[in-house]
Design an enzyme around this catalytic site. Structure first.
Site, mmCIF file in Angstrom:
data_model
loop_
_atom_site.group_PDB
_atom_site.id
_atom_site.type_symbol
_atom_site.label_atom_id
_atom_site.label_comp_id
_atom_site.label_asym_id
_atom_site.label_seq_id
_atom_site.Cartn_x
_atom_site.Cartn_y
_atom_site.Cartn_z
ATOM 1 C CD GLU A 231 34.584 51.147 24.034
ATOM 2 O OE1 GLU A 231 34.285 51.909 23.247
ATOM 3 O OE2 GLU A 231 33.700 50.734 24.740
ATOM 4 C CE LYS B 207 41.477 25.294 25.432
ATOM 5 N NZ LYS B 207 41.181 26.499 24.718
ATOM 6 C CB THR C 180 42.965 29.940 24.578
ATOM 7 O OG1 THR C 180 43.448 28.293 24.370
ATOM 8 C CG2 THR C 180 41.337 30.008 23.971
ATOM 9 N NE ARG D 36 39.115 30.321 32.098
ATOM 10 C CZ ARG D 36 39.141 29.129 31.860
ATOM 11 N NH1 ARG D 36 38.390 28.883 30.513
ATOM 12 N NH2 ARG D 36 39.613 28.064 32.104
ATOM 13 C CE1 TYR E 224 34.348 49.840 28.429
ATOM 14 C CE2 TYR E 224 33.439 50.858 30.407
ATOM 15 C CZ TYR E 224 33.421 49.981 29.156
ATOM 16 O OH TYR E 224 32.500 49.204 29.153
ATOM 17 C CG ASP F 188 41.321 27.394 17.551
ATOM 18 O OD1 ASP F 188 42.408 27.572 18.243
ATOM 19 O OD2 ASP F 188 40.227 27.364 17.720
HETATM 20 N N1 DSN Z 1 36.710 23.714 25.775
HETATM 21 C C1 DSN Z 1 37.960 23.770 25.411
HETATM 22 C C2 DSN Z 1 38.477 22.479 25.324
HETATM 23 O O1 DSN Z 1 38.186 21.800 26.675
HETATM 24 O O2 DSN Z 1 39.202 21.937 24.697
HETATM 25 C C3 DSN Z 1 38.117 24.302 24.079
HETATM 26 O O3 DSN Z 1 37.847 25.607 23.906
#
Ligand code: DSN
Length: 444
Positions: A55, A228, A225, A234, A53, A199
């Site tokens: 925080e 990707k 994110t 993730r 933890y 984003d």
């Molecule tokens: N769900 C994702 C995508 O496949 O683009 C975006 O968050």
């Protein structure tokens, strides 16, 4: 933990992990938002850091014993700043939508107007969809792509912004294959007094590699994110200008999240270190070259490519000339072990659950080492699979070709060997051990 131990404690979950590892190897992964992270990233992710933890932030925690996770969190922060050239980074957001929640709350108050790309034109749920928190707590104006070009029409977006005077304009997309001109969006923001929230979840990898314009010089806040094109665990990251740093940290914790996932943060640090290498730049270059090759080859088979091509890692395909819906095409590809997702195309006559398009992406297959010749073959497999609905012999033929291709680009080979060994170690079960079906799971 060694797989033997997981198998002993929980054979059911062991089976899930074993089969999913094999599935990832045995299938051609074309989901544009997926990738295969490294063994180093997985090692950090599956570490004891999950127990901690923490925080607060490094050196400012509400729990004792944080001296080691402070180091990994600081590494992730510093590497983010170096990779993207941002003033300030917060690496605690659990996921992209969580990052966007914090970002909106910094830039606007509930009830204010925000403007984002419509989901059916390639946007994201968290960019103002009525079912999402962003659409429930803010007044939303959605922009679209131009009907003719299927690209952003900055004059039309400007007109809409002047009319509605949004507090925030969200840039970035989930299914837009062309360059996003963040500078042009910023001109609109400046004119209407809006903040830009970029984003970059999909295009973070090409941006990090200098292959796509960066929003960092313009946008007030940039979210991404990490799993990707960035090829990490993730999770997500928020970047901001220095003037918003303190406010942003407070909005992430305690504003919208509790304890950070320190194992994920350490894995983000590892992925960011990998992303700072020349190999990563070359990987991004190849990912984009592969997307172009895939788009070109598909066009050669008579598929219409939305907007006429791609500048990034994804290809949006209009299936109407092939007389098949996105849903049915997704299923047809699944039968030959090609994984993709149906997607709406701009001004789609179909409902999103059926959709007229397919979204294909090259990040995952490029990680496996595939290049332009494989993309040409994959376009051929896709064309054959879509024409083979209901033809079992044809499906079996394509599946065999897919198997031959994936075998030449092994994925997580050591893990799979270990799982295979454990499977083989199973004691014979009466007569069944002679039944070839008893080892069927290995090929999932
Ligand atoms: N769900 C994702 C995508 O496949 O683009 C975006 O968050």
């Amino acid at each position: 933990m060694k797989p033997d131990a997981l198998k002993a404690v929980d054979p059911e979950v062991f089976e899930v992990v074993r089969k999913e590892t094999n599935r990832q190897h045995n299938n051609l992964e074309l989901i544009a938002s997926e990738n295969f992270c490294s063994e180093a990233v997985l090692a950090a992710l599956g570490s004891v850091l999950t127990n901690k933890y923490a925080e607060g932030y490094p050196k400012r925690r509400y729990y004792g014993g944080c001296r080691f996770v402070d180091i990994s969190e600081n590494l992730a922060i510093e590497r983010t700043k170096k990779l993207f050239g941002c003033d300030h980074a917060n690496v605690q957001p659990h996921a992209g939508t969580q990052a966007n929640i914090a970002a909106y709350l910094i830039l606007a108050n509930p009830g204010d107007t925000i403007m984002g790309l419509s989901l059916s034109h390639g946007g994201h749920l968290s960019h103002g969809h009525p079912m999402n928190f962003s659409g429930r707590y803010f007044k939303v104006i959605q922009y679209t792509v131009n009907k003719e070009t299927e690209m952003f029409d900055y004059a039309a977006i400007r007109k809409l912004a002047l009319e509605h005077k949004p507090r925030v304009i969200v840039t970035g997309a989930s299914a837009y294959a062309r360059t996003v001109h963040f500078d042009k969006f910023q001109e609109i923001c400046d004119e209407v007094g809006a903040s830009q929230l970029a984003d970059i979840a999909h295009i973070a990898g090409p941006i990090a590699a200098g292959l796509h314009p960066s929003p960092i010089p313009y946008a007030d806040i940039v979210t991404t994110t990490t799993h990707k094109t960035l090829r990490g665990p993730r999770g997500a990251i928020i970047m901001s200008k220095q003037k918003l740093a303190e406010q942003m940290d407070k909005l992430v914790f305690p504003g919208t999240q509790g304890g950070p996932l320190e194992h994920c943060i350490a894995a983000k640090a590892v992925a960011l270190k990998e992303a700072l290498t020349d190999e990563f730049k070359e990987y991004q270059r190849q990912t984009l070259a592969n997307a172009k090759a895939l788009a070109q080859a598909l066009a050669g088979y008579g598929f219409r490519i939305v907007s006429g091509g791609t500048d990034n890692h994804l290809v949006l395909v209009d299936l109407r000339s092939k007389n098949i819906t996105g849903r049915d095409a997704e299923r047809a590809l699944g039968k030959v072990r090609i994984t993709a997702n149906r997607n709406t195309i701009p001004f789609d006559p179909q409902k999103p659950f059926i959709a007229s398009g397919l979204r294909l992406g090259t990040p995952a297959l490029t990680t496996r080492g595939m290049k332009e010749p494989e993309m040409k073959k994959i376009a051929e497999f896709i064309d054959r699979a879509i024409g083979a609905v209901g033809d079992d012999d044809a499906i079996a033929g394509i599946k065999a070709d897919v198997k031959e291709m994936v075998s030449a680009f092994p994925l997580y080979a050591e893990r799979r060997a270990e799982y295979a060994r454990l499977k083989d170690d199973e004691p014979p079960r009466g007569e069944n051990h002679k039944d070839p079906k008893s080892t069927k799971g290995n090929a999932e």
